[in-house]
Design an enzyme around this catalytic site. Sequence first.
Site, short mmCIF file in Angstrom:
data_model
loop_
_atom_site.label_atom_id
_atom_site.label_comp_id
_atom_site.label_asym_id
_atom_site.label_seq_id
_atom_site.Cartn_x
_atom_site.Cartn_y
_atom_site.Cartn_z
N THR B 322 -11.67 -10.04 -4.85
CA THR B 322 -10.51 -9.47 -5.51
C THR B 322 -10.45 -7.97 -5.28
O THR B 322 -9.40 -7.41 -4.97
CB THR B 322 -10.56 -9.74 -7.02
OG1 THR B 322 -10.74 -11.13 -7.24
CG2 THR B 322 -9.28 -9.29 -7.71
N TRP B 325 -9.55 -7.17 -1.69
CA TRP B 325 -8.14 -7.39 -1.35
C TRP B 325 -7.33 -6.12 -1.51
O TRP B 325 -6.36 -5.89 -0.82
CB TRP B 325 -7.59 -8.49 -2.27
CG TRP B 325 -6.13 -8.77 -2.14
CD1 TRP B 325 -5.54 -9.67 -1.33
CD2 TRP B 325 -5.07 -8.17 -2.88
NE1 TRP B 325 -4.18 -9.68 -1.50
CE2 TRP B 325 -3.86 -8.75 -2.45
CE3 TRP B 325 -5.01 -7.18 -3.86
CZ2 TRP B 325 -2.62 -8.41 -2.97
CZ3 TRP B 325 -3.77 -6.82 -4.38
CH2 TRP B 325 -2.59 -7.44 -3.92
N HIS B 326 -7.75 -5.28 -2.44
CA HIS B 326 -6.97 -4.09 -2.73
C HIS B 326 -7.02 -3.06 -1.62
O HIS B 326 -6.16 -2.20 -1.56
CB HIS B 326 -7.44 -3.44 -4.03
CG HIS B 326 -6.97 -4.16 -5.25
ND1 HIS B 326 -7.61 -5.25 -5.76
CD2 HIS B 326 -5.91 -3.94 -6.05
CE1 HIS B 326 -6.96 -5.67 -6.83
NE2 HIS B 326 -5.93 -4.90 -7.03
N GLY B 327 -8.02 -3.12 -0.79
CA GLY B 327 -8.08 -2.11 0.27
C GLY B 327 -9.29 -2.34 1.14
O GLY B 327 -10.28 -2.94 0.73
#
Lengths: 729, 476
Positions: B322, B325-327
């Site tokens: 998770t 996924w953000h960067g």
Amino acid sequence: MDNNRPTGGYESPHKDEYDKMVEQIKAKRKALSTSIWTDEPLLKPEKSIWIDDDEPETPAKKAPEPKREEPKQAKPASDDDPYYAAFISNPVISDSRSEKMAFESTPKNYDDVIMPFINDYSVERKLPDQRRNLSRKPKANAAVDTHVSRQRSEQAQRTRPARAKPQTPPVHKLRSERFFDEEGEPLYRHTPERSSRKRPTMVPASEREENRAKAAASARRASASPLKRPAAASLTKPADKDSPRDPVEKPVPLAVARAQKDLEFFNASICLGAIFVIAAILLVLTILGKREKESESEKRKLAEFPKFSISSLFSGEFTNGITTYFTDTIPGRERFKNVSAGFTNLFGFNIGDVKINGTLKKVEQEKFDENAVTTTKVSINTAPATTTAAPESKKDSSSAADSSSQKSNTNKDEVVKIPENTNEGKMLGNIIVYGSGKETRGLSVSYVNFEMGKRFAEALNKWKADLGDSVNVYSMPCPLSSAFYLPSNMKDQGSDQNENIKNINGNLKGVVGINCVNNLAKHMNEDIYARTDHHWLPLGAYYGTQAFAEAAQVDYPSIDEYTKLTKEGFLGTFYTYSNYDQGIKNNPDTFTYFKPKNIDQVSCTYYDTSFSNKFEPYGTDKSGLFYDGMEGSNCYLSFLGQDSEIVEIKTPCTNNRVLVVFKNSYGNAMIPFLTNSFSKIYVCDYRYFDINGVDFCRKVGCTDLLFAGAISLICSDAGINYINNIRVQ
Amino acid sequence: MIFADLFFVYFFLPLCLALYFATKKIRYRNLVLVVFSLVFYAWGEPKWVFILLISSVINYFAALAIDKNAGTGKAKLFMALVTVWDLGVLFAFKYIGFFMSNIDNWFGLSLPVPKITLPIGISFYTFQTLSYVIDVYRQKVPVQKEYPKLLLYISLFPQLVAGPIVRYSTIANEIDHRKTTLKDVSEGISRIILGLGKKVILANSVGSIVTALFGKAADDYAAAASSTVLGNWYGAVLIAMWYYFDFSGYSDMAIGMGRIFGFHFDENFVYPYICKSITEFWRRWHISLSTWFRDYVYIPLGGNRKGKTRQCINIMIVWSLTGFWHGASWNFMIWGAYFGVLLLIEKLLIGKWLENTKPFIQHLYAIVLVSIGWGIFYFEDFKSLGRFFKSIFGFAPGGFTDLSTNSLFTQNIWLFFAAALLCTPIIPKLKKSLCVSAGWTKAVGMAGIALNLGILFISSMMLVNTTNNPFLYFKF
């Protein structure tokens, strides 16, 4: 309760059933609260499987699983949902408004977080549509025939008579009676899997008990989960010890519901109307061509509509250009920016404290060690220029380097101590501001450091090396107003300009370094710097140039011999840089400039930046030196106008010395004071100079070469690059 | 194109609405939406819109194939292939650079590190499409046999770029049958304006304070080198508010626009900062993402059904992913793992204690940990991250506090309080409690309308300023 009856003359044949059903539904919704976003009722969701599920799940307990499915799943697959079918066949709830009123209830428990609406109930809301579509959908359109519609049509055929018939099945149980037992527990198992096309199986009583207990346990849990929306199976909220059932929910009064409806109408129409109206206005103005073209406060031309080409389309330039153009050229842009700036000022307050926006930063202060560097005394060649390569030598021999420190700073009089400014300074926008009323002063700081100063000095040394002994080269980085007026609470901001000028002078070889800080400091209490602009005023330029004149050993008349002219209302660049501070706006500078006595004998010729084509300037006085028509924020352009030009000035001075000045805007103000000092002056901006500088100097017979400009610019990386480039290009 | 832009609000959106409501037939409305969505995406990414289209075609055929071979091994094969494609696309655009540079660092090679610009929204629409195919595979949703409708689902412009990751089951029915009532329009437009205000007025302003305190990644967090202890705490809290208003503003606009068109998306943010534990925080923050990971990673991994140890491992895997996924940077994975660890601690160790302490302590505990998490999220290089951690524990380079920190605080104090207030549901509750009679409802409603207009105008004016670019004569 009776208020919830639909009004308007529609007498439903199922009035009583309706009322009963409504009561039951309300009873089920006892623990609901309503969202502000929609008025639909919400459920307090179940705990999440995600983390808090302590009991491992066993296959036998599959039944609760559907509850935890994505709530939306109930909807599309719910076409084979028996409740759904029943609802469809029940024509009673047909008016969406009455539906809403039936489901609305006042919030039960204010301690609960208001949960968002996770809409299981849109099922019901969609009923009128569904009904309509069902009846309209007998044709099996292969392309559109999804499983869902197939199921639906099957259902319709199974459970529903044709639309034409009156919609009253002979024996009609209320939905609540058919599908829920007395306790309110669902009788049928909710089966979302589409593969099971059988009739729904009944939920055994024991399991119903279990479900009830589970639901009660989870309902008691503190943390709310917005995720889980129990499916239809657990619509009912069994006995919850914490929030006792409220059998009769306070219904939303009709008047309130009506008011809400009206408000919705107003809200939608006004807000959407505003958007449409503004969009239309902008469109019309664009077509009429009334968009802004340039920004005075930002001193730039605003974006233009981009040119279309396939490549620009695919690179994104075209589309981004349109977006930028749209925003950049909004009519009334300045006014909007002002309002926006005014609004952002409301974010906090200044108790004389500092406003920082990230562009100003603390710097380490460097101090020039006066004893470390030995400098040679530079002698000035006062001979008139010759155009031959070998200059006439009337030079004095330069003395050998002294071991004792001799600064090339020609100011040998006593060093004036700049008094401390005890005003509280604050940063607005990109600049520092202090004072109020007519004393409001804006300051910009310089970030020049010793290393940059050294490189600047080396650049000038190379010029001297190229030009030789016949040309005197001068370095004159001019201090900004912050060198004198910086408030003491801001002294960390920016670097010490005096020290930096001393450092520059210490690194010069053969170049005369001029430090006019002292000269200006002596006259600090006069109007030597603009308060609302980053430039110095002509009086300050006078004193600064005086230092140069002394070093160059030329005549320099006193200020009284000049004619004074005054213009009011000079509002300079600090107005923009301070984010449109009203204090600055309301106290503009008085612009006083000076014309030399011999102005009538001065003549100027304007060349372009390649020194090949002359042009006629527009708006100058007879001499060509002054643009007397400049006013407002353009006052500073009163001398020599724009920067991208080369101006040749012939003066009545007879010493036959030719001065070439490479300057930035600070230099403009200096020129009018040199009409008694040099026979010819060539004014060039080092940023707008297209030919080779050394050749140019030789061509015009330069005897004195002056690099003058604001220290923050001329000694910046860009400035040093320019100075190097114009020497070799 | 982005939502918080004058061109979008005053040209694209009115045009789309006008064309959408010009017809009553759902087919034309869907067509309008698809065309506008593709134009919307192509506006910002004229080249990468083709990846979107190709991806949707591949997923369309794969879903059809899976549906036809439901239950057989072939379906598994297609599922695997499509997963490889979707995740591969995401990897290729987002993570390849990170991957290659790490390989180079670890193995001392000097393979070329490709620099690919990330197409906007790729993380969102890849996950969305993948969720559709997986749902078809699991037989949870009926397959969409018409490609334009699937394309509508994938590319619907409200949620394409930053919006909630909408599950197919949410809107499957609404693709074919939807109706926009007056209530939808009214609440939709209110939501849009609220989202716009959150983004432009609050998020942008708070963001500029954060960059003043900490600097940006682009300049190596220069300003953080002289930050203070209080400054770091203040900054961490501000980052929390900044990302909340930014992200939830976009989500609000997406939900509002969807509403006007007749779609009902699920909520994505539910006042995350009134949470009382980290567990609760993640039930309120970016709900669509955490449910995506739960449904498609955590549960397939076994969830909590394979014993406690396995559950812990699963949780750590899922949360690291998770975060990642953000960067494409290590600090994002650390951020995710940080929350994974906290969740495990809450679940296994302190859960009971936490539930029974005073609410004040619960809130404080949650806010402090979440803010520290945002600090991890913000600083992308380890040096700055280390400095941040030292600072918040008292060893900041600038001391405890200094003039600039104090001034930044007082200069933005009303903004700070307003933002903190808007992080809580106090205002909606107040509004609800005031609406006790028709008269009051009308008054509150009128005030609401006036507020909407005000937010709209102020946001628009602040948006005019985004191209403010004075010719800085100083060239600082």
